[in-house]
Design an enzyme around this catalytic site. Structure first.
Site, mmCIF file in Angstrom:
data_model
loop_
_atom_site.group_PDB
_atom_site.id
_atom_site.type_symbol
_atom_site.label_atom_id
_atom_site.label_comp_id
_atom_site.label_asym_id
_atom_site.label_seq_id
_atom_site.Cartn_x
_atom_site.Cartn_y
_atom_site.Cartn_z
ATOM 1 N N HIS A 1 -13.351 5.046 -22.823
ATOM 2 C CA HIS A 1 -12.727 5.206 -25.012
ATOM 3 C C HIS A 1 -11.603 4.768 -24.972
ATOM 4 C CE1 HIS A 1 -9.758 8.979 -22.662
ATOM 5 N NE2 HIS A 1 -9.663 8.642 -24.119
ATOM 6 N N LYS B 1 -13.227 8.094 -28.543
ATOM 7 C CA LYS B 1 -14.178 9.185 -28.307
ATOM 8 C C LYS B 1 -15.654 9.584 -28.964
ATOM 9 C CE LYS B 1 -11.214 11.924 -25.278
ATOM 10 N NZ LYS B 1 -9.553 13.467 -25.429
ATOM 11 N N HIS C 1 -5.196 7.526 -31.319
ATOM 12 C CA HIS C 1 -5.096 7.018 -29.368
ATOM 13 C C HIS C 1 -6.638 7.513 -28.604
ATOM 14 C CE1 HIS C 1 -4.320 11.201 -28.548
ATOM 15 N NE2 HIS C 1 -4.608 11.217 -27.351
ATOM 16 N N ASP C 2 -7.755 8.205 -29.161
ATOM 17 C CA ASP C 2 -8.536 8.854 -28.311
ATOM 18 C C ASP C 2 -9.492 8.420 -29.645
ATOM 19 O OD1 ASP C 2 -7.769 9.429 -25.709
ATOM 20 O OD2 ASP C 2 -8.283 11.830 -26.040
ATOM 21 N N HIS D 1 -3.742 4.966 -21.078
ATOM 22 C CA HIS D 1 -4.088 5.511 -19.671
ATOM 23 C C HIS D 1 -3.724 5.012 -18.536
ATOM 24 C CE1 HIS D 1 -6.196 9.387 -20.996
ATOM 25 N NE2 HIS D 1 -7.254 8.965 -22.279
ATOM 26 N N ASP E 1 1.119 12.767 -25.182
ATOM 27 C CA ASP E 1 -0.705 13.021 -24.277
ATOM 28 C C ASP E 1 -0.738 14.412 -23.105
ATOM 29 O OD1 ASP E 1 -3.285 13.834 -25.306
ATOM 30 O OD2 ASP E 1 -3.989 11.530 -24.003
HETATM 31 P P1 C2E Z 1 -7.894 14.619 -22.528
HETATM 32 O O1 C2E Z 1 -8.842 16.437 -21.932
HETATM 33 O O2 C2E Z 1 -6.760 15.025 -23.516
HETATM 34 O O3 C2E Z 1 -6.337 14.752 -21.232
HETATM 35 C C1 C2E Z 1 -5.907 13.346 -21.170
HETATM 36 C C2 C2E Z 1 -5.403 13.643 -20.029
HETATM 37 O O4 C2E Z 1 -4.714 14.937 -19.686
HETATM 38 C C3 C2E Z 1 -5.820 13.326 -19.094
HETATM 39 O O5 C2E Z 1 -6.841 12.213 -19.311
HETATM 40 C C4 C2E Z 1 -5.144 13.550 -17.930
HETATM 41 O O6 C2E Z 1 -4.169 12.703 -17.365
HETATM 42 C C5 C2E Z 1 -4.163 14.506 -18.146
HETATM 43 N N1 C2E Z 1 -5.037 15.842 -18.141
HETATM 44 C C6 C2E Z 1 -6.005 16.983 -18.518
HETATM 45 N N2 C2E Z 1 -6.297 17.603 -18.269
HETATM 46 C C7 C2E Z 1 -5.332 17.496 -16.335
HETATM 47 C C8 C2E Z 1 -5.292 18.976 -15.713
HETATM 48 O O7 C2E Z 1 -6.053 19.899 -15.661
HETATM 49 N N3 C2E Z 1 -4.621 17.850 -14.512
HETATM 50 C C9 C2E Z 1 -4.398 16.824 -14.564
HETATM 51 N N4 C2E Z 1 -3.327 16.171 -13.846
HETATM 52 N N5 C2E Z 1 -4.299 16.368 -15.720
HETATM 53 C C10 C2E Z 1 -4.867 16.529 -16.972
HETATM 54 P P2 C2E Z 1 -7.660 11.183 -18.057
HETATM 55 O O8 C2E Z 1 -7.392 12.116 -16.439
HETATM 56 O O9 C2E Z 1 -7.769 9.877 -18.128
HETATM 57 O O10 C2E Z 1 -8.809 12.040 -19.204
HETATM 58 C C11 C2E Z 1 -9.272 11.068 -20.221
HETATM 59 C C12 C2E Z 1 -10.217 12.533 -20.822
HETATM 60 O O11 C2E Z 1 -10.903 12.212 -19.925
HETATM 61 C C13 C2E Z 1 -9.820 14.126 -20.717
HETATM 62 O O12 C2E Z 1 -8.626 13.357 -22.251
HETATM 63 C C14 C2E Z 1 -10.856 14.448 -21.479
HETATM 64 O O13 C2E Z 1 -11.655 14.342 -22.978
HETATM 65 C C15 C2E Z 1 -11.636 14.517 -20.083
HETATM 66 N N6 C2E Z 1 -11.900 14.573 -18.938
HETATM 67 C C16 C2E Z 1 -11.182 14.183 -18.353
HETATM 68 N N7 C2E Z 1 -11.624 14.830 -16.660
HETATM 69 C C17 C2E Z 1 -12.315 15.690 -17.150
HETATM 70 C C18 C2E Z 1 -13.436 17.065 -16.661
HETATM 71 O O14 C2E Z 1 -13.100 16.972 -15.745
HETATM 72 N N8 C2E Z 1 -14.145 17.368 -17.826
HETATM 73 C C19 C2E Z 1 -14.365 16.964 -19.045
HETATM 74 N N9 C2E Z 1 -15.491 17.421 -19.785
HETATM 75 N N10 C2E Z 1 -13.727 15.705 -19.836
HETATM 76 C C20 C2E Z 1 -12.725 15.819 -18.702
HETATM 77 FE FE FE Z 2 -6.588 9.566 -23.935
#
Ligand code: C2E
Ligand code: FE
Ligand code: SIN
Ligand code: SIN
Length: 385
Positions: free
Chosen positions: A258, A233, A229-230, A285, A313
């Site tokens: 991504h 990236k 799925h990712d 997403h 996810d």
């Molecule tokens: P990921 O880390 O695999 O997270 C996938 C999804 O899990 C996120 O999609 C979000 O829906 C949920 N999620 C993860 N952590 C949190 C959280 O702390 N709070 C909430 N409410 N939901 C969470 P999203 O937001 O579309 O992000 C997609 C990807 O973008 C993430 O995959 C990550 O790789 C990156 N990302 C998102 N926010 C950040 C950030 O603040 N810093 C960094 N370095 N990467 C981020």
């Molecule tokens: Fe994703």
């Protein structure tokens, strides 16, 4: 039944057998199918199929035992079955316990009482022995020469079907292995727990799909496609992907791509599996209420596979530590999933998730199985397929 009727009846069963066994490509199901057919054709109580494992020089078989199945292993040369594998000659034994060749160990395990045995080798088209075909306890009298002829005929049909299924499994297992390695490579810059996160997503998604009542093949496709799925990236710069803090709005816009990169990598593939993977990468997403990305799809416009993977996810992402956030307690992550029902997530998928939540916790508690990064492969190696 007259003799002529009996022969006609058997011929009919043989034709049916040939038709059935060439259609089934799943090895376990094929073995079950063959055993049931042979029991019927030879009016016997049990048929066991032993397959030769070259690396250990053992024969293995899955044998019905109580409600489940037990795997039985016999060294080549041991007992009736081992003897047939060694010599390639059939054996017809009217009273097993009176025969010194008989090995009663299997009966002890299965609590089955073997009386008569007819065992023939399973030979492939090149004449190599790939296993042993054995029928036990003919219902009326001992096995005769005609039974022997029929079993040999059935065994040659069965051998080619079994070889095909084995070949098919090798191909799809190596395809799956390639896919997993690809997925891990793509994400491993991101988190060192990638392999375990991917395994969780794969298993949770399959369990949710299965709980929703999807067909087995669909469940399997979701299971094996979800780790990709990712994959998009790979195209995201380290400065964004690895940023140990919250992303700026601009960076997040870049991050959202991504999904588009993933779709580009996976779309227009021939295989069903990759087509499912493409839908998941593109739409995992999207949100049920239409506020997600990249296309703001809503409800049923979002492919079901993506609606399922989205829940798996997010739940697992919350439970794992990230460069940008600590891990959450599973209970808190579950509450979040519930709160987002009908907002981020399809309520029916959330319901299925809640139904299987105890099983999910069970998987999450399992220790990190480094050698089983690739679901199913380790298990299959062990069972000798
Ligand atoms: P990921 O880390 O695999 O997270 C996938 C999804 O899990 C996120 O999609 C979000 O829906 C949920 N999620 C993860 N952590 C949190 C959280 O702390 N709070 C909430 N409410 N939901 C969470 P999203 O937001 O579309 O992000 C997609 C990807 O973008 C993430 O995959 C990550 O790789 C990156 N990302 C998102 N926010 C950040 C950030 O603040 N810093 C960094 N370095 N990467 C981020
Ligand atoms: Fe994703
Ligand atoms: C044997 O190979 O001697 C035992 C066969 C069986 O019980 O299946
Ligand atoms: C596979 O099982 O690896 C491929 C299945 C498919 O192409 O649908």
């Amino acid at each position: 039944m007259t003799r002529a009727e009996e022969l006609e009846n058997r011929l009919g069963l043989l034709v049916k057998f040939g038709g059935l066994v060439t259609k089934e490509t799943n090895l376990n199901k094929l073995l079950d199918l063959i055993a049931k057919q042979v029991e019927e054709i030879l009016s016997s109580e049990r048929c066991s199929i032993f397959l030769l494992e070259a690396s250990t020089n053992e024969l293995w078989s899955k044998i019905a035992h109580g409600i489940g199945q037990t795997e039985i292993r016999v060294p080549v040369g041991r007992g009736i079955v081992g003897q047939v594998a060694l010599t390639g000659a059939p054996l017809n034994i009217s009273d097993a316990y009176a025969s010194e060749k008989f090995n009663p160990e299997i009966d002890r395990i299965t609590r089955f009482k073997t009386k008569s045995i007819l065992a023939v080798p399973l030979k492939n088209v090149n004449g190599n022995i790939i296993g042993v075909f054995e029928v036990l306890n003919k219902r009326h009298g001992p096995f005769n020469e005609e039974d022997e002829g029929i079993l040999q005929l059935l065994s040659s049909l069965a051998a080619s079907a079994i070889e095909n299924a084995q070949l098919y499994e090798t191909i799809s297992q190596s395809q799956l292995e390639t896919i997993y390695r690809l997925a891990i490579t793509a994400e491993y810059r991101d988190q060192h727990d990638t392999a375990i996160h991917l395994r969780h997503i794969s298993e949770y998604s399959a369990m949710i799909a299965s709980s929703l009542g999807l067909a087995e093949k669909q469940v399997e496709n979701i299971k094996y496609a979800s780790p990709l799925h990712d994959i998009g990236k790979v195209a995201i710069a380290d400065a964004i992907l690895l940023k140990p803090a919250k992303l700026t709005a601009e960076e997040f816009e870049e991050m959202k791509k991504h999904t588009l990169y993933g779709a580009k990598i996976l779309c227009n593939a021939q295989s069903n599996l990759l087509q499912v993977a493409c839908k998941i990468a593109a739409s995992h997403h999207e949100k049920f209420d239409g506020t997600g990305y990249p296309n703001k799809l809503k409800g049923g416009q979002i492919p079901l596979e993506a609606r399922i993977v989205s829940v798996a996810d997010v739940f697992d992402a919350l439970c794992m530590p990230r460069v940008y956030k600590p891990s959450w307690e599973p209970e808190k992550a579950k509450e979040y999933i519930l709160e987002e029902s009908s907002k981020s997530f399809d309520p029916q998928v959330v319901k299925a998730f809640i139904d299987i939540y105890p099983d999910i916790l069970e998987i999450q508690r399992q220790p990190d199985p480094r050698s089983t990064i690739i679901p199913g492969i380790h298990k299959n190696l062990k069972s000798g397929t």
